[in-house]
Design a protein around this motif. Structure first.
Motif, PDB file in Angstrom:
ATOM      1  N   GLY A  15     -31.847  62.834  76.394  1.00 45.40           N
ATOM      2  CA  GLY A  15     -30.602  62.622  76.635  1.00 45.40           C
ATOM      3  C   GLY A  15     -30.400  61.282  77.284  1.00 45.40           C
ATOM      4  O   GLY A  15     -31.432  60.946  78.156  1.00 45.40           O
ATOM      5  N   ILE A  68     -35.336  68.256  74.397  1.00 43.80           N
ATOM      6  CA  ILE A  68     -33.401  67.321  74.707  1.00 43.80           C
ATOM      7  C   ILE A  68     -33.677  66.301  75.480  1.00 43.80           C
ATOM      8  O   ILE A  68     -34.701  66.714  76.523  1.00 43.80           O
ATOM      9  N   LEU A 114     -26.630  69.282  78.872  1.00 46.43           N
ATOM     10  CA  LEU A 114     -28.391  69.336  79.643  1.00 46.43           C
ATOM     11  C   LEU A 114     -28.759  70.692  80.268  1.00 46.43           C
ATOM     12  O   LEU A 114     -28.761  70.679  81.650  1.00 46.43           O
ATOM     13  N   VAL A 156     -26.725  62.665  73.289  1.00 44.73           N
ATOM     14  CA  VAL A 156     -27.971  63.095  72.954  1.00 44.73           C
ATOM     15  C   VAL A 156     -28.641  63.682  71.450  1.00 44.73           C
ATOM     16  O   VAL A 156     -28.365  63.803  70.497  1.00 44.73           O
TER      17      VAL A 156
END
Length: 100
Positions: free
Chosen positions: A39, A37, A14, A58
């Motif tokens: 996660g 993104i 990340l 993720v």
């Protein structure tokens, strides 16, 4: 895999490098693609048989790209056609149901 390994993996995954690609230049135009993104992770410890455990996941989707020409920068959003069709279908169904 220990807890520290999972946290290191999450930290490396990340990052801005994951969200933005390296610039790609051709014919005086530079393109930098971007993604969203999400996660998550978790961990725990157990009994004598299982001393510890951890996991991490993720999900990444294209968001769009920055297009740079000279001193002009423009954002070009990525279009998820499947999501767009699903949203339009849901709206049409909602309108049909509420009209009754």
């Amino acid at each position: 895999m220990t807890y520290l390994d999972v946290f290191r993996l999450a930290k490396d995954t990340l990052s801005a490098r994951t969200v933005y690609t390296d610039p790609c230049e051709r014919d005086g135009v530079t393109v930098i693609a971007a993604a969203t993104i999400h996660g998550g992770g978790g961990g725990g410890s157990g009994t004598e048989l299982i001393t510890e455990g951890a996991g991490f996941g993720v999900c990444a989707r294209p968001a769009g790209a920055f297009v740079i020409r000279g001193s002009s920068v423009r954002w070009r959003p990525a279009i998820d056609v499947n999501r767009l069709i699903g949203t339009i279908g849901a709206v049409v169904i909602a309108v049909l149901i509420t009209r009754r």
